[in-house]
Design a protein around this motif. Structure first.
Motif, PDB file in Angstrom:
ATOM      1  N   ASP A 283      -7.133  -2.520   8.831  1.00  0.00           N
ATOM      2  CA  ASP A 283      -6.885  -1.093   9.276  1.00  0.00           C
ATOM      3  C   ASP A 283      -5.359  -1.036   9.649  1.00  0.00           C
ATOM      4  OD1 ASP A 283      -9.765  -0.666   9.047  1.00  0.00           O
ATOM      5  OD2 ASP A 283     -10.137  -1.267  11.205  1.00  0.00           O
ATOM      6  N   GLY A 284      -4.837  -2.187  10.148  1.00  0.00           N
ATOM      7  CA  GLY A 284      -3.602  -2.424  10.658  1.00  0.00           C
ATOM      8  C   GLY A 284      -2.820  -2.008   9.439  1.00  0.00           C
ATOM      9  N   TYR A 285      -2.996  -2.440   8.467  1.00  0.00           N
ATOM     10  CA  TYR A 285      -1.936  -2.359   7.205  1.00  0.00           C
ATOM     11  C   TYR A 285      -2.038  -0.851   6.671  1.00  0.00           C
ATOM     12  CZ  TYR A 285      -0.928  -7.468   6.758  1.00  0.00           C
ATOM     13  OH  TYR A 285      -0.606  -8.658   6.864  1.00  0.00           O
ATOM     14  N   VAL A 286      -3.203  -0.207   6.762  1.00  0.00           N
ATOM     15  CA  VAL A 286      -3.292   1.137   6.382  1.00  0.00           C
ATOM     16  C   VAL A 286      -2.544   2.083   7.395  1.00  0.00           C
ATOM     17  CG1 VAL A 286      -4.931   2.978   6.021  1.00  0.00           C
ATOM     18  CG2 VAL A 286      -5.648   0.756   5.459  1.00  0.00           C
ATOM     19  N   VAL A 287      -2.482   1.620   8.749  1.00  0.00           N
ATOM     20  CA  VAL A 287      -1.801   2.505   9.548  1.00  0.00           C
ATOM     21  C   VAL A 287      -0.208   2.344   9.285  1.00  0.00           C
ATOM     22  CG1 VAL A 287      -1.119   2.491  12.240  1.00  0.00           C
ATOM     23  CG2 VAL A 287      -3.331   2.050  11.549  1.00  0.00           C
ATOM     24  N   ALA A 288       0.256   1.106   9.042  1.00  0.00           N
ATOM     25  CA  ALA A 288       1.601   0.752   8.654  1.00  0.00           C
ATOM     26  C   ALA A 288       1.946   1.549   7.569  1.00  0.00           C
ATOM     27  CB  ALA A 288       1.773  -0.648   8.534  1.00  0.00           C
ATOM     28  N   ARG A 289       1.047   1.624   6.485  1.00  0.00           N
ATOM     29  CA  ARG A 289       1.439   2.505   5.000  1.00  0.00           C
ATOM     30  C   ARG A 289       1.528   3.712   5.510  1.00  0.00           C
ATOM     31  NH1 ARG A 289      -2.477   4.149   1.661  1.00  0.00           N
ATOM     32  NH2 ARG A 289      -3.892   2.315   2.340  1.00  0.00           N
ATOM     33  N   TYR A 290       0.900   4.564   6.320  1.00  0.00           N
ATOM     34  CA  TYR A 290       0.860   5.993   6.721  1.00  0.00           C
ATOM     35  C   TYR A 290       2.072   6.102   7.605  1.00  0.00           C
ATOM     36  CZ  TYR A 290      -3.144   7.547   4.051  1.00  0.00           C
ATOM     37  OH  TYR A 290      -4.139   7.887   3.270  1.00  0.00           O
ATOM     38  N   LEU A 291       2.262   5.265   8.239  1.00  0.00           N
ATOM     39  CA  LEU A 291       3.507   5.632   9.316  1.00  0.00           C
ATOM     40  C   LEU A 291       4.638   5.343   8.325  1.00  0.00           C
ATOM     41  CD1 LEU A 291       2.545   3.509  12.449  1.00  0.00           C
ATOM     42  CD2 LEU A 291       2.519   6.060  12.014  1.00  0.00           C
ATOM     43  N   ASP A 292       4.955   4.430   7.466  1.00  0.00           N
ATOM     44  CA  ASP A 292       5.767   4.340   6.568  1.00  0.00           C
ATOM     45  C   ASP A 292       6.036   5.738   5.654  1.00  0.00           C
ATOM     46  OD1 ASP A 292       8.037   2.793   5.290  1.00  0.00           O
ATOM     47  OD2 ASP A 292       6.443   3.186   3.605  1.00  0.00           O
ATOM     48  N   ASN A 293       4.901   6.290   5.168  1.00  0.00           N
ATOM     49  CA  ASN A 293       5.010   7.456   4.306  1.00  0.00           C
ATOM     50  C   ASN A 293       5.596   8.500   5.097  1.00  0.00           C
ATOM     51  OD1 ASN A 293       3.688   6.210   2.217  1.00  0.00           O
ATOM     52  ND2 ASN A 293       1.683   7.016   2.608  1.00  0.00           N
ATOM     53  N   GLY A 294       5.237   8.658   6.493  1.00  0.00           N
ATOM     54  CA  GLY A 294       5.687   9.464   7.409  1.00  0.00           C
ATOM     55  C   GLY A 294       7.179   9.532   7.938  1.00  0.00           C
ATOM     56  N   GLY A 295       7.796   8.459   7.334  1.00  0.00           N
ATOM     57  CA  GLY A 295       9.105   8.257   7.472  1.00  0.00           C
ATOM     58  C   GLY A 295       9.645   7.501   8.883  1.00  0.00           C
ATOM     59  N   HIS A 296       8.433   6.766   9.299  1.00  0.00           N
ATOM     60  CA  HIS A 296       8.727   6.054  10.651  1.00  0.00           C
ATOM     61  C   HIS A 296       9.152   4.716  10.222  1.00  0.00           C
ATOM     62  CE1 HIS A 296       6.957   9.106  12.952  1.00  0.00           C
ATOM     63  NE2 HIS A 296       5.886   9.279  12.066  1.00  0.00           N
ATOM     64  N   GLN A 297       9.925   4.004  11.107  1.00  0.00           N
ATOM     65  CA  GLN A 297      10.328   2.385  11.040  1.00  0.00           C
ATOM     66  C   GLN A 297       9.144   1.584  11.441  1.00  0.00           C
ATOM     67  OE1 GLN A 297      13.927   1.484  12.858  1.00  0.00           O
ATOM     68  NE2 GLN A 297      13.679  -0.571  12.636  1.00  0.00           N
ATOM     69  N   VAL A 298       8.576   0.887  10.732  1.00  0.00           N
ATOM     70  CA  VAL A 298       7.333  -0.044  10.936  1.00  0.00           C
ATOM     71  C   VAL A 298       7.491  -1.068  10.329  1.00  0.00           C
ATOM     72  CG1 VAL A 298       6.086   1.123   9.086  1.00  0.00           C
ATOM     73  CG2 VAL A 298       4.878   0.274  11.006  1.00  0.00           C
ATOM     74  N   ARG A 299       6.941  -2.117  11.078  1.00  0.00           N
ATOM     75  CA  ARG A 299       6.654  -3.373  10.516  1.00  0.00           C
ATOM     76  C   ARG A 299       5.690  -4.266  10.967  1.00  0.00           C
ATOM     77  NH1 ARG A 299       9.959  -3.831  14.857  1.00  0.00           N
ATOM     78  NH2 ARG A 299       9.609  -5.450  16.507  1.00  0.00           N
ATOM     79  N   VAL A 300       5.107  -5.182   9.993  1.00  0.00           N
ATOM     80  CA  VAL A 300       3.713  -5.620  10.531  1.00  0.00           C
ATOM     81  C   VAL A 300       4.200  -7.215  10.913  1.00  0.00           C
ATOM     82  CG1 VAL A 300       1.478  -6.755   9.618  1.00  0.00           C
ATOM     83  CG2 VAL A 300       2.403  -4.300   8.930  1.00  0.00           C
ATOM     84  N   ALA A 301       3.652  -7.617  12.102  1.00  0.00           N
ATOM     85  CA  ALA A 301       3.627  -8.834  12.647  1.00  0.00           C
ATOM     86  C   ALA A 301       2.318  -9.608  12.487  1.00  0.00           C
ATOM     87  CB  ALA A 301       4.123  -8.910  13.830  1.00  0.00           C
ATOM     88  N   SER A 302       2.073 -10.511  11.797  1.00  0.00           N
ATOM     89  CA  SER A 302       0.633 -10.961  11.209  1.00  0.00           C
ATOM     90  C   SER A 302       0.601 -12.444  12.210  1.00  0.00           C
ATOM     91  CB  SER A 302       0.653 -11.447   9.839  1.00  0.00           C
ATOM     92  OG  SER A 302      -0.825 -12.009   9.655  1.00  0.00           O
ATOM     93  N   ALA A 303      -0.513 -12.416  12.717  1.00  0.00           N
ATOM     94  CA  ALA A 303      -0.778 -13.613  13.461  1.00  0.00           C
ATOM     95  C   ALA A 303      -1.356 -15.105  12.605  1.00  0.00           C
ATOM     96  CB  ALA A 303      -1.806 -13.609  14.653  1.00  0.00           C
ATOM     97  N   VAL A 304      -1.796 -14.352  11.300  1.00  0.00           N
ATOM     98  CA  VAL A 304      -2.436 -15.150  10.404  1.00  0.00           C
ATOM     99  C   VAL A 304      -1.580 -15.219   8.889  1.00  0.00           C
ATOM    100  CG1 VAL A 304      -4.722 -15.053  11.373  1.00  0.00           C
ATOM    101  CG2 VAL A 304      -3.938 -13.535   9.405  1.00  0.00           C
ATOM    102  N   ASP A 305      -1.760 -16.097   7.953  1.00  0.00           N
ATOM    103  CA  ASP A 305      -1.086 -16.106   6.854  1.00  0.00           C
ATOM    104  C   ASP A 305      -1.950 -15.117   5.943  1.00  0.00           C
ATOM    105  OD1 ASP A 305      -0.347 -16.617   4.214  1.00  0.00           O
ATOM    106  OD2 ASP A 305      -0.455 -18.523   4.247  1.00  0.00           O
TER     107      ASP A 305
END
Length: 222
Positions: free
Chosen positions: A64-86
């Protein structure tokens, strides 16, 4: 939250998804897409004025978090994903959405347990996509370090489905838990949200429609 408010147990939340796929033909990817898009829309409505850090874990919550990040990026927001796992350990729909975000040029960093304070610094919003409704038993590393670092920041937090480290059924804090300002929960609030004082962890709860058929929702919730 009153006792009459519609809620889902851990088992019901899982069964709703399974039945939506088995009996109605909805794919898990569709449900995850709707969930992530709904969370991103909510976050934009709450107001984004700077970079967003999505903290992702394993399983569907991380997906779900990756989908959130994609839509925020699509909306022009600066977004990054910090993953606790590989991310290479992800499977199923979560792996698909990690692949989509990465292929589109999205930034994904695997964070060492000691590196969370540095990673979260300067975030206008933090999205908690670490652990989901299936979590039982005390939270362990590498998630404890991520959760504790999130709670040390002054950034507002949006938790996906429920704050990481909260037991879905009882509302118990499983050793440590994210203290969110807002929680975007799917289909209905979770049973544990009724626990006394849990609003200190959930913040304001928003129910997100992920496209579950009305007949199925009414059958489960009554």
């Amino acid at each position: 939250m009153s006792d009459s408010y519609p809620v889902l147990t851990r088992r019901q939340a899982r069964d709703v998804d399974l039945r939506a796929m088995r009996d109605y033909g909805l794919s898990g990817l569709v449900l995850m897409e709707n969930a992530g898009r709904g969370c991103a829309t909510l976050l934009e409505r709450l107001g984004i004025n700077g970079p967003v850090c999505v903290c992702s874990g394993k399983g569907n919550n991380g997906g779900d978090g990756y989908v959130v990040a994609r839509y925020l990026d699509n909306g022009g927001h600066q977004v990054r994903v910090a993953s606790a796992v590989d991310p290479d350990t992800l499977t199923g729909d979560a792996a698909v959405n990690h692949g989509v975000f990465s292929a589109s040029g999205g930034t994904v960093s695997v964070i060492d347990p000691a590196g969370w304070d540095r990673e979260l610094k300067g975030a206008d919003w933090i999205v908690d996509a670490l652990l989901g409704t299936g979590t039982q038993g005390d939270v362990r590393s590498p998630f404890t370090e991520a959760i504790d670092a999130i709670n040390r920041t002054s950034s507002p937090v949006l938790a996906i489905d429920l704050p990481s480290g909260i037991d879905c059924d009882t509302g118990a804090v499983l050793g440590t838990a994210v203290q969110a300002r807002h929680t975007a929960t799917f289909v209905a609030a979770k049973q544990g949200f009724q626990a006394r004082g849990l609003q200190d962890w959930t913040g304001e709860v928003h129910v997100i429609d992920i496209g579950i058929p009305r007949s199925l929702r009414e059958e489960v919730l009554g």
